[in-house]
Design a protein around this motif. Structure first.
Motif, PDB file in Angstrom:
ATOM      1  N   ASN A   1       0.855  -1.178   0.000  1.00  0.00           N
ATOM      2  CA  ASN A   1       0.000   0.000   0.000  1.00  0.00           C
ATOM      3  C   ASN A   1       0.893   1.230   0.000  1.00  0.00           C
ATOM      4  N   THR A   2       1.156   1.786  -1.177  1.00  0.00           N
ATOM      5  CA  THR A   2       2.097   2.897  -1.284  1.00  0.00           C
ATOM      6  C   THR A   2       1.529   4.197  -0.735  1.00  0.00           C
ATOM      7  N   ASN A   3       0.267   4.193  -0.301  1.00  0.00           N
ATOM      8  CA  ASN A   3      -0.284   5.370   0.372  1.00  0.00           C
ATOM      9  C   ASN A   3       0.260   5.486   1.796  1.00  0.00           C
ATOM     10  N   VAL A   4       0.846   4.413   2.315  1.00  0.00           N
ATOM     11  CA  VAL A   4       1.455   4.425   3.649  1.00  0.00           C
ATOM     12  C   VAL A   4       2.953   4.676   3.460  1.00  0.00           C
ATOM     13  N   PHE A   5       3.395   5.860   3.873  1.00  0.00           N
ATOM     14  CA  PHE A   5       4.816   6.194   3.765  1.00  0.00           C
ATOM     15  C   PHE A   5       5.200   7.109   4.911  1.00  0.00           C
ATOM     16  N   GLY A   6       6.485   7.178   5.183  1.00  0.00           N
ATOM     17  CA  GLY A   6       6.963   8.025   6.265  1.00  0.00           C
ATOM     18  C   GLY A   6       8.469   7.950   6.418  1.00  0.00           C
ATOM     19  N   ILE A   7       8.949   8.459   7.548  1.00  0.00           N
ATOM     20  CA  ILE A   7      10.382   8.531   7.829  1.00  0.00           C
ATOM     21  C   ILE A   7      10.730   7.516   8.904  1.00  0.00           C
ATOM     22  N   VAL A   8      11.817   6.798   8.686  1.00  0.00           N
ATOM     23  CA  VAL A   8      12.290   5.809   9.657  1.00  0.00           C
ATOM     24  C   VAL A   8      12.824   6.550  10.880  1.00  0.00           C
ATOM     25  N   ILE A   9      12.290   6.180  12.070  1.00  0.00           N
ATOM     26  CA  ILE A   9      12.754   6.829  13.297  1.00  0.00           C
ATOM     27  C   ILE A   9      13.392   5.845  14.266  1.00  0.00           C
ATOM     28  N   GLY A  10      13.378   4.543  13.939  1.00  0.00           N
ATOM     29  CA  GLY A  10      14.028   3.596  14.833  1.00  0.00           C
ATOM     30  C   GLY A  10      13.874   2.162  14.378  1.00  0.00           C
ATOM     31  N   PHE A  11      14.557   1.257  15.100  1.00  0.00           N
ATOM     32  CA  PHE A  11      14.534  -0.169  14.804  1.00  0.00           C
ATOM     33  C   PHE A  11      14.367  -0.943  16.109  1.00  0.00           C
ATOM     34  N   MET A  12      13.643  -2.058  16.033  1.00  0.00           N
ATOM     35  CA  MET A  12      13.552  -3.021  17.134  1.00  0.00           C
ATOM     36  C   MET A  12      13.757  -4.399  16.504  1.00  0.00           C
ATOM     37  N   GLY A  13      14.992  -4.804  16.361  1.00  0.00           N
ATOM     38  CA  GLY A  13      15.287  -6.055  15.677  1.00  0.00           C
ATOM     39  C   GLY A  13      14.933  -5.931  14.205  1.00  0.00           C
ATOM     40  N   SER A  14      13.998  -6.796  13.722  1.00  0.00           N
ATOM     41  CA  SER A  14      13.593  -6.710  12.327  1.00  0.00           C
ATOM     42  C   SER A  14      12.389  -5.800  12.132  1.00  0.00           C
ATOM     43  N   ILE A  15      11.932  -5.163  13.201  1.00  0.00           N
ATOM     44  CA  ILE A  15      10.811  -4.232  13.127  1.00  0.00           C
ATOM     45  C   ILE A  15      11.363  -2.831  12.869  1.00  0.00           C
ATOM     46  N   VAL A  16      10.788  -2.166  11.867  1.00  0.00           N
ATOM     47  CA  VAL A  16      11.180  -0.802  11.536  1.00  0.00           C
ATOM     48  C   VAL A  16      10.075   0.124  12.033  1.00  0.00           C
ATOM     49  N   ILE A  17      10.442   1.145  12.786  1.00  0.00           N
ATOM     50  CA  ILE A  17       9.485   2.103  13.321  1.00  0.00           C
ATOM     51  C   ILE A  17       9.523   3.340  12.436  1.00  0.00           C
ATOM     52  N   ILE A  18       8.345   3.713  11.891  1.00  0.00           N
ATOM     53  CA  ILE A  18       8.292   4.883  11.021  1.00  0.00           C
ATOM     54  C   ILE A  18       7.247   5.868  11.540  1.00  0.00           C
ATOM     55  N   ARG A  19       7.504   7.140  11.289  1.00  0.00           N
ATOM     56  CA  ARG A  19       6.520   8.197  11.547  1.00  0.00           C
ATOM     57  C   ARG A  19       5.834   8.458  10.220  1.00  0.00           C
ATOM     58  N   VAL A  20       4.544   8.121  10.186  1.00  0.00           N
ATOM     59  CA  VAL A  20       3.769   8.149   8.947  1.00  0.00           C
ATOM     60  C   VAL A  20       3.373   9.580   8.613  1.00  0.00           C
ATOM     61  N   SER A  21       3.425   9.889   7.343  1.00  0.00           N
ATOM     62  CA  SER A  21       2.998  11.189   6.852  1.00  0.00           C
ATOM     63  C   SER A  21       1.624  11.055   6.233  1.00  0.00           C
ATOM     64  N   PRO A  22       0.729  11.952   6.356  1.00  0.00           N
ATOM     65  CA  PRO A  22       0.759  13.246   7.030  1.00  0.00           C
ATOM     66  C   PRO A  22       0.209  13.205   8.444  1.00  0.00           C
ATOM     67  N   THR A  23      -0.215  12.044   8.950  1.00  0.00           N
ATOM     68  CA  THR A  23      -0.867  11.976  10.253  1.00  0.00           C
ATOM     69  C   THR A  23       0.110  12.020  11.422  1.00  0.00           C
ATOM     70  N   LEU A  24       1.380  11.764  11.188  1.00  0.00           N
ATOM     71  CA  LEU A  24       2.437  11.733  12.201  1.00  0.00           C
ATOM     72  C   LEU A  24       2.257  10.606  13.208  1.00  0.00           C
ATOM     73  N   ASP A  25       1.467   9.596  12.856  1.00  0.00           N
ATOM     74  CA  ASP A  25       1.352   8.417  13.695  1.00  0.00           C
ATOM     75  C   ASP A  25       2.657   7.632  13.638  1.00  0.00           C
ATOM     76  N   VAL A  26       2.976   6.924  14.709  1.00  0.00           N
ATOM     77  CA  VAL A  26       4.154   6.069  14.736  1.00  0.00           C
ATOM     78  C   VAL A  26       3.677   4.634  14.539  1.00  0.00           C
ATOM     79  N   LEU A  27       4.123   4.010  13.448  1.00  0.00           N
ATOM     80  CA  LEU A  27       3.724   2.644  13.122  1.00  0.00           C
ATOM     81  C   LEU A  27       4.948   1.753  13.034  1.00  0.00           C
ATOM     82  N   GLN A  28       4.720   0.456  13.234  1.00  0.00           N
ATOM     83  CA  GLN A  28       5.803  -0.516  13.176  1.00  0.00           C
ATOM     84  C   GLN A  28       5.516  -1.512  12.056  1.00  0.00           C
ATOM     85  N   PHE A  29       6.524  -1.796  11.257  1.00  0.00           N
ATOM     86  CA  PHE A  29       6.407  -2.748  10.167  1.00  0.00           C
ATOM     87  C   PHE A  29       7.631  -3.645  10.175  1.00  0.00           C
TER      88      PHE A  29
END
Length: 96
Positions: A20-48
């Motif tokens: 889903n390319t509508n979900v994009f953001g900036i990488v703000i951290g890592f937890m092992g193989s989990i990447v934490i991103i701050r999603v644009s434009p809502t500024l929610d923090v999601l983990q993938f």
């Protein structure tokens, strides 16, 4: 600092979800193989998981010398702070 398995994604990179390319953001951290991103434009923090994301190329960044050029003057700009004749009998003062 990035996770050992993510050789192309680092903190500060812009990434998007592969499915889903509508979900994009900036990488703000890592937890092992989990990447934490701050999603644009809502500024929610999601983990993938790292395999769900792909880096977005920043092709639209102008070269450094292009940013140094001043913007071109627009010739169709009206300055309403100066007095102008609108009709034969009236004039403006300040912002009319």
């Amino acid at each position: 600092m990035s996770c050992p398995d993510c050789d192309c994604i680092e903190i500060g990179d812009v990434v998007e979800h592969k499915m889903n390319t509508n979900v994009f953001g900036i990488v703000i951290g890592f937890m092992g193989s989990i990447v934490i991103i701050r999603v644009s434009p809502t500024l929610d923090v999601l983990q993938f998981h790292e395999w769900e994301l792909q880096a977005v190329d920043d092709d639209e960044i102008p070269p450094p010398d292009a940013a140094a050029k001043p913007p071109a003057e627009a010739d169709n700009v009206i300055d309403f702070t100066k007095e102008r004749k609108l009709r034969k009998t009236t004039t403006t003062r300040g912002a009319a």
